[in-house]
Design an enzyme around this catalytic site. Sequence first.
Site, PDB file in Angstrom:
ATOM      1  N   HIS A  34       0.841  -1.206   0.000  1.00 48.41           N
ATOM      2  CA  HIS A  34       0.000   0.000   0.000  1.00 48.41           C
ATOM      3  C   HIS A  34       0.873   1.253   0.000  1.00 48.41           C
ATOM      4  O   HIS A  34       0.476   2.300   0.514  1.00 48.41           O
ATOM      5  CB  HIS A  34      -0.967   0.010   1.191  1.00 48.41           C
ATOM      6  CG  HIS A  34      -2.134  -0.919   1.020  1.00 48.41           C
ATOM      7  ND1 HIS A  34      -3.261  -0.587   0.302  1.00 48.41           N
ATOM      8  CD2 HIS A  34      -2.336  -2.187   1.448  1.00 48.41           C
ATOM      9  CE1 HIS A  34      -4.114  -1.603   0.320  1.00 48.41           C
ATOM     10  NE2 HIS A  34      -3.567  -2.595   1.001  1.00 48.41           N
ATOM     11  N   THR A  35       2.060   1.136  -0.550  1.00 49.46           N
ATOM     12  CA  THR A  35       2.943   2.306  -0.687  1.00 49.46           C
ATOM     13  C   THR A  35       2.960   2.807  -2.127  1.00 49.46           C
ATOM     14  O   THR A  35       3.371   3.941  -2.369  1.00 49.46           O
ATOM     15  CB  THR A  35       4.395   1.952  -0.282  1.00 49.46           C
ATOM     16  OG1 THR A  35       4.735   0.707  -0.892  1.00 49.46           O
ATOM     17  CG2 THR A  35       4.555   1.831   1.214  1.00 49.46           C
ATOM     18  N   SER A  67     -11.665 -18.148 -22.120  1.00 51.98           N
ATOM     19  CA  SER A  67     -10.770 -18.458 -21.000  1.00 51.98           C
ATOM     20  C   SER A  67     -11.038 -19.853 -20.477  1.00 51.98           C
ATOM     21  O   SER A  67     -12.185 -20.201 -20.178  1.00 51.98           O
ATOM     22  CB  SER A  67     -10.964 -17.447 -19.869  1.00 51.98           C
ATOM     23  OG  SER A  67     -10.275 -17.898 -18.710  1.00 51.98           O
ATOM     24  N   GLY A 124      -8.390 -13.886  -7.511  1.00 51.00           N
ATOM     25  CA  GLY A 124      -8.765 -13.285  -6.230  1.00 51.00           C
ATOM     26  C   GLY A 124      -7.780 -13.565  -5.114  1.00 51.00           C
ATOM     27  O   GLY A 124      -8.042 -13.302  -3.957  1.00 51.00           O
ATOM     28  N   ALA A 125      -6.609 -14.105  -5.474  1.00 51.77           N
ATOM     29  CA  ALA A 125      -5.620 -14.441  -4.442  1.00 51.77           C
ATOM     30  C   ALA A 125      -4.709 -13.263  -4.127  1.00 51.77           C
ATOM     31  O   ALA A 125      -3.889 -13.330  -3.232  1.00 51.77           O
ATOM     32  CB  ALA A 125      -4.780 -15.632  -4.894  1.00 51.77           C
ATOM     33  N   LEU A 127      -2.497 -12.130  -6.284  1.00 56.89           N
ATOM     34  CA  LEU A 127      -1.219 -12.360  -6.978  1.00 56.89           C
ATOM     35  C   LEU A 127      -1.252 -11.750  -8.380  1.00 56.89           C
ATOM     36  O   LEU A 127      -0.501 -12.132  -9.263  1.00 56.89           O
ATOM     37  CB  LEU A 127      -0.911 -13.860  -7.044  1.00 56.89           C
ATOM     38  CG  LEU A 127      -0.803 -14.560  -5.677  1.00 56.89           C
ATOM     39  CD1 LEU A 127      -0.605 -16.060  -5.858  1.00 56.89           C
ATOM     40  CD2 LEU A 127       0.334 -13.976  -4.843  1.00 56.89           C
ATOM     41  N   ASP A 174       1.687  -3.540  -9.684  1.00 59.04           N
ATOM     42  CA  ASP A 174       1.358  -4.860 -10.219  1.00 59.04           C
ATOM     43  C   ASP A 174       1.767  -4.985 -11.680  1.00 59.04           C
ATOM     44  O   ASP A 174       2.440  -5.934 -12.080  1.00 59.04           O
ATOM     45  CB  ASP A 174      -0.143  -5.137 -10.077  1.00 59.04           C
ATOM     46  CG  ASP A 174      -0.575  -5.174  -8.627  1.00 59.04           C
ATOM     47  OD1 ASP A 174       0.308  -5.167  -7.748  1.00 59.04           O
ATOM     48  OD2 ASP A 174      -1.788  -5.205  -8.375  1.00 59.04           O
TER      49      ASP A 174
END
EC number: 2.7.1.6
Length: 389
Positions: A34-35, A67, A124-125, A127, A174
């Site tokens: 969260h930086t 998918s 939803g992990a 990653l 990300d």
Amino acid sequence: MLENLIKDFKEIFKYSGEVERFFSPGRVNLIGEHTDYNGGFVFPCALDFGTYAVVKKREDKTFKMYSKNFENLGIIEFNLDNLIYDKKDDWANYPKGVIKTFLDRNYKIDSGFDVLFFGNIPNGAGLSSSASIEVLTAVILKDLFKLDVDIIEMVKMCQVAENKFIGVNSGIMDQFAVGMGKKDNAILLDCNTLKYEYVPVKLVNMSIVIANTNKKRGLADSKYNERRTSCEEAVKVLNNNEVNIKYLGELTVTEFEKVKHYITDEEQLKRATHAVTENERAKIAVEFLKKDDIAEFGKLMNKSHTSLRDDYEVTGLELDSLVEAAWEEKGTVGSRMTGAGFGGCTVSIVENDYVDSFIKNVGKKYKEKTGLEASFYIANIGDGAGKVK
């Protein structure tokens, strides 16, 4: 695995000619949480699992996307001339948003393509399955349409797609980690300037273990945006008192201590305290890693989690249960939540001799506390997104 995906592509799209293949990793952040949107430092690495794509360019303006992770949705189809967010298109809004962002920046995309995606990142992990498919789409566009665009520009456009098209105010970390990853290295990234440095991660007789809470969460509608707003409000308060910063990440802990009394809202103060201290932890931790002092790096991972739990309040029962169980295990060098929080994953550094007992014992304690089964992955640090030969 790619051979099977090519076979599936040819069956689903009824095609027998040549296809192109691409891969884009997931990512895990080792410290600096969260930086990124606070203009601070992060320290992520790309993983050796991620999202694969098999692609064939089309002659018309239609995109057909399938998918293997959402087979019940079948082929999702949309047109180059009508790239709008559509709830029923579900996951395909991520690639669609990237295509639209490229077009908005005047990159020449004059036809559609057929694509089969398969991701072995748990959704939803935390990653970065979303950043993985975004950067993957960018790499596909560059290759198919021979676009003159560098990877940093692509990474920025993927972030714009997530912010503007999907509506999640995520920072750049990300997409940057997914696009710029390098095998056996993590990236020390200054999210304010985008200056970055590759730092070798030399774990002797140790492994990175990722544990997934398997708690369902949605990033867009979680409390993520609230945390960001709190930090922005804290910056406004400081600026009203002549501190004059754009981001909390510009302040050292010492500087912050001198001015934090201006922030009278208790919640804003806690959020700002995390942003500033976590930024300092990330910088110090990397210095320890460069000296091969993994023990001190691990201690800072633990402190990071405590700050995310107490000051930023983004952990919750599931993440805390996993981390606290990890801290009790012999062989744990450090453990913390990673990603946005509210569920998702933890990242731990564990001595190899204890990995099996770590997984068994942490999993058992977690189930006793939460009733949920955790999933564990041994993570290897891989390269960023690209074409697969």
